[in-house]
Design an enzyme around this catalytic site. Structure first.
Site, short mmCIF file in Angstrom:
data_model
loop_
_atom_site.label_atom_id
_atom_site.label_comp_id
_atom_site.label_asym_id
_atom_site.label_seq_id
_atom_site.Cartn_x
_atom_site.Cartn_y
_atom_site.Cartn_z
CG HIS A 154 -52.06 75.86 -63.05
ND1 HIS A 154 -51.58 75.83 -64.34
CD2 HIS A 154 -52.65 76.88 -62.83
CE1 HIS A 154 -52.15 76.75 -65.07
NE2 HIS A 154 -52.64 77.60 -64.17
CE LYS A 207 -68.34 78.20 -78.48
NZ LYS A 207 -68.60 79.05 -77.15
NE ARG A 262 -50.11 84.22 -62.25
CZ ARG A 262 -50.50 84.00 -63.35
NH1 ARG A 262 -49.96 83.48 -64.29
NH2 ARG A 262 -51.75 84.62 -64.06
CB SER A 285 -51.12 78.29 -69.52
OG SER A 285 -51.43 77.48 -68.18
#
Ligand code: PNS
Length: 161
Positions: free
Chosen positions: A16, A40, A90, A127
């Site tokens: 990122h 949330k 990617r 991630s």
């Protein structure tokens, strides 16, 4: 021209970061937009923690700022007069995932999505993959920024008690 780099960034990876920096070299101003609902509880890091980590690892990029948004992406870009989205690609899987979103966003407001090909060093990371490896004690240095490696370790230490 301003651009938005949107994503969940839970947490920001070196992949990122590379995209933000390259976007900042091409656009006058880049907003890294963390998407999601702060009230949330979903993901490892809260929206505030994700934003703080991104701020920490991009503090040397003068034309980059960090913000969050809980609604439609195009509502944010319209409100802020932004006409470009930047995403990293990617693999062909990313392309399949991104294509309908790019076309929908363009249909909604005419906004264009610019794709940067991920640096080959980071082509296989995400991630989620890095969180899983870190959770079980694997080495993720060089794939997550150092500050984020520490934050992930600390998070799992707290969760695991
Ligand atoms: O990091 P992610 O989860 O792959 O990012 C996807 C993201 C956040 C860019 C996408 O889910 C999004 O744009 N969310 C905001 C809500 C929205 O505008 N949805 C319609 C997209 S066409």
């Amino acid at each position: 021209m301003k651009a938005v780099c949107p994503g969940s960034f839970d947490p920001v990876t070196m992949g990122h970061l590379d995209i933000y920096r390259r976007a900042a070299a091409h656009f006058d101003e880049v907003v890294v937009l963390v998407t999601g609902n702060p009230s949330k509880k979903s993901g490892l890091f809260t929206i505030d923690e994700r934003m703080e980590l991104i701020r920490e690892v991009t503090s040397d990029v003068p034309n980059l700022r960090v913000d969050w948004w809980g609604g439609l992406l195009v509502d944010y870009t319209t409100e802020h007069g932004i006409h470009a989205l930047v995403k990293g690609l990617r693999t062909a899987l990313d392309y399949e995932y991104e294509l309908p979103m790019a076309q929908m966003n363009r249909r909604l407001t005419g906004i264009d999505t610019f794709f940067l090909l991920t640096d080959e060093k980071y082509g296989y990371i995400s991630s989620s993959l890095l969180k899983e490896v870190a959770k079980y004690g694997g080495d993720v240095h060089g794939l997550l920024p150092d500050a984020v490696v520490d934050a992930v370790k600390e998070k799992y230490r707290t969760i695991d008690g």
